[in-house]
Design a protein around this motif. Sequence first.
Motif, mmCIF file in Angstrom:
data_model
loop_
_atom_site.group_PDB
_atom_site.id
_atom_site.type_symbol
_atom_site.label_atom_id
_atom_site.label_comp_id
_atom_site.label_asym_id
_atom_site.label_seq_id
_atom_site.Cartn_x
_atom_site.Cartn_y
_atom_site.Cartn_z
ATOM 1 N N HIS A 1 0.826 -1.214 0.000
ATOM 2 C CA HIS A 1 0.000 0.000 0.000
ATOM 3 C C HIS A 1 0.863 1.269 0.000
ATOM 4 O O HIS A 1 0.572 2.243 -0.693
ATOM 5 C CB HIS A 1 -0.927 0.010 1.213
ATOM 6 N N ALA A 2 1.942 1.223 0.802
ATOM 7 C CA ALA A 2 2.823 2.389 0.906
ATOM 8 C C ALA A 2 3.519 2.685 -0.420
ATOM 9 O O ALA A 2 3.869 3.837 -0.705
ATOM 10 C CB ALA A 2 3.866 2.158 1.995
ATOM 11 N N ALA A 3 3.706 1.652 -1.248
ATOM 12 C CA ALA A 3 4.366 1.842 -2.538
ATOM 13 C C ALA A 3 3.526 2.715 -3.474
ATOM 14 O O ALA A 3 4.064 3.334 -4.400
ATOM 15 C CB ALA A 3 4.643 0.491 -3.193
ATOM 16 N N PHE A 4 2.226 2.770 -3.266
ATOM 17 C CA PHE A 4 1.367 3.678 -4.023
ATOM 18 C C PHE A 4 1.291 5.043 -3.337
ATOM 19 O O PHE A 4 1.379 6.086 -3.990
ATOM 20 C CB PHE A 4 -0.049 3.100 -4.141
ATOM 21 N N PHE A 5 1.129 5.032 -2.029
ATOM 22 C CA PHE A 5 0.834 6.263 -1.290
ATOM 23 C C PHE A 5 2.029 7.214 -1.214
ATOM 24 O O PHE A 5 1.908 8.407 -1.523
ATOM 25 C CB PHE A 5 0.359 5.921 0.118
ATOM 26 N N VAL A 6 3.200 6.707 -0.801
ATOM 27 C CA VAL A 6 4.354 7.581 -0.559
ATOM 28 C C VAL A 6 4.823 8.293 -1.836
ATOM 29 O O VAL A 6 4.939 9.527 -1.846
ATOM 30 C CB VAL A 6 5.507 6.784 0.087
ATOM 31 N N PRO A 7 5.073 7.569 -2.949
ATOM 32 C CA PRO A 7 5.463 8.291 -4.171
ATOM 33 C C PRO A 7 4.366 9.227 -4.681
ATOM 34 O O PRO A 7 4.658 10.279 -5.255
ATOM 35 C CB PRO A 7 5.720 7.166 -5.180
ATOM 36 N N GLY A 8 3.090 8.854 -4.458
ATOM 37 C CA GLY A 8 1.991 9.709 -4.883
ATOM 38 C C GLY A 8 2.038 11.073 -4.222
ATOM 39 O O GLY A 8 1.898 12.113 -4.888
ATOM 40 N N VAL A 9 2.259 11.083 -2.926
ATOM 41 C CA VAL A 9 2.336 12.350 -2.191
ATOM 42 C C VAL A 9 3.529 13.177 -2.668
ATOM 43 O O VAL A 9 3.426 14.398 -2.862
ATOM 44 C CB VAL A 9 2.430 12.082 -0.674
ATOM 45 N N CYS A 10 4.669 12.520 -2.884
ATOM 46 C CA CYS A 10 5.864 13.234 -3.350
ATOM 47 C C CYS A 10 5.636 13.869 -4.715
ATOM 48 O O CYS A 10 6.070 15.000 -4.977
ATOM 49 C CB CYS A 10 7.049 12.271 -3.408
#
Length: 450
Positions: free
Chosen positions: A183-192
């Motif tokens: 899940h974090a692999a989608f969320f973290v780069p998305g925010v950046c």
Amino acid sequence: MLKWFLTGPDKPRIQDKAVVKKMYHTARVQAVTAMILGYGMYYVMRMTLGVAKKPMLQDGFTATELGMMGAGMLVAIAIGKCANGFIADHCNIKKIVPLGLLGAAIVNAILGMSNTTWVFIVLWAVNGVFQSMGSAPCIVSLSQWFAKSQLATYYGVFSIAHYVGEGATYLGTSMIIVALGWHAAFFVPGVCCIVLAFIMYRFMRDRPETYGLPSANEFEGEVAQEKKEQQVSTKEAQLMVIKNPYVWLLAAAAICLGISRYSISSWGVIFLQEAKGFDLVTAGSIMSLSPILGGVGSFFSGIISDKIFHSHHSVTTIVFGVIMLIGIAGVCYVPAGDPTLTSICVAIFGFGLGVILCFVGGLLAVDLCPRKATGAAMGVIGLLAYGGAALQDIVNGMLVDSAKVVVDGVTTYHFETITTFWIASVAIMTILIVPTLWAKKHKDTDEEAE
């Protein structure tokens, strides 16, 4: 609201040559850098699904569902890229490309908080709509800021963006998944990338004429080329693209390129895990060689074609199609558990792909069409290329599910049929390029007659 996207009016011409030269240099450096980094992050926003496939399968998704997600996005890219290519010839590129990255980033951030199949299928297709706002408009911007004679070189430089994004995805996303979950692999780069979209908007540019600068051809002293470009309107130039049979032949080759390219990027990691026995980080690290060497190939593609093959771009493409074929065959058939040979073959494939992507991905078609229709040429190629990419996700997903074997509760996947599909796509693509040798001769003859 739609008028906001249109290119601005021409401003009175700046007469100070020193000022013009300085403004051109600054704008070129800033715009190309912004497009390389920004479009590279487009790829991070589209490739996470490929790296996260195995943990998502373990969480209950099926390979067919993952194939549907990928296909939905790629169909949206195919249609959107064609439309945005034709639209980009009329628009302010500074306002299109950053908006696409912003939308894709928001979608990824939302998916990082979801675990529902239908949400992924719908939003991943929406992601494709935003993804389609990147490539063709960027090439239009390059054609606006660089003369016809410079385009091959700077197209190659810009094309490293693909591999910046792919490399960041294979390495960074794999590590995020291991450390924090998929899940974090989608969320973290998305925010950046939400933040990066605003930075990209700051440094991109509209056409030179809207800043009081001469066109790129005129700035570089290519007056004859500029006069030729001005003989047709944008609509007439776009119609010429549609009527050109060689453009459609290149589009057919682009279908095969889309199949082979996205088969490896979307299914390569799980292939190395299941067929070659590597763990996720090792598989991701080996696959990262493809974008790294692809970036090198793209960067030098224009130089290689101009210096070694004397600007015979079709010949360059055929030669590197064969190299790409050798690489993909090696990846499929080297012994399991041999990271060195596998890495070498992935690197060969990636380097060949890097060169091929520049030419089949658009430059061959752009070279046969007027500058005013650059977006249209890219749009036609993109429509078919991403159609092939969508096809491979559906076919590969179905082939993976059909080759699934469960023994004592342990699921394994076989790839014998799939690898044949991958290799054949590269071979057919290379064959389809051969007639473009005559397209170049016809173009040269017509120009000499004029």
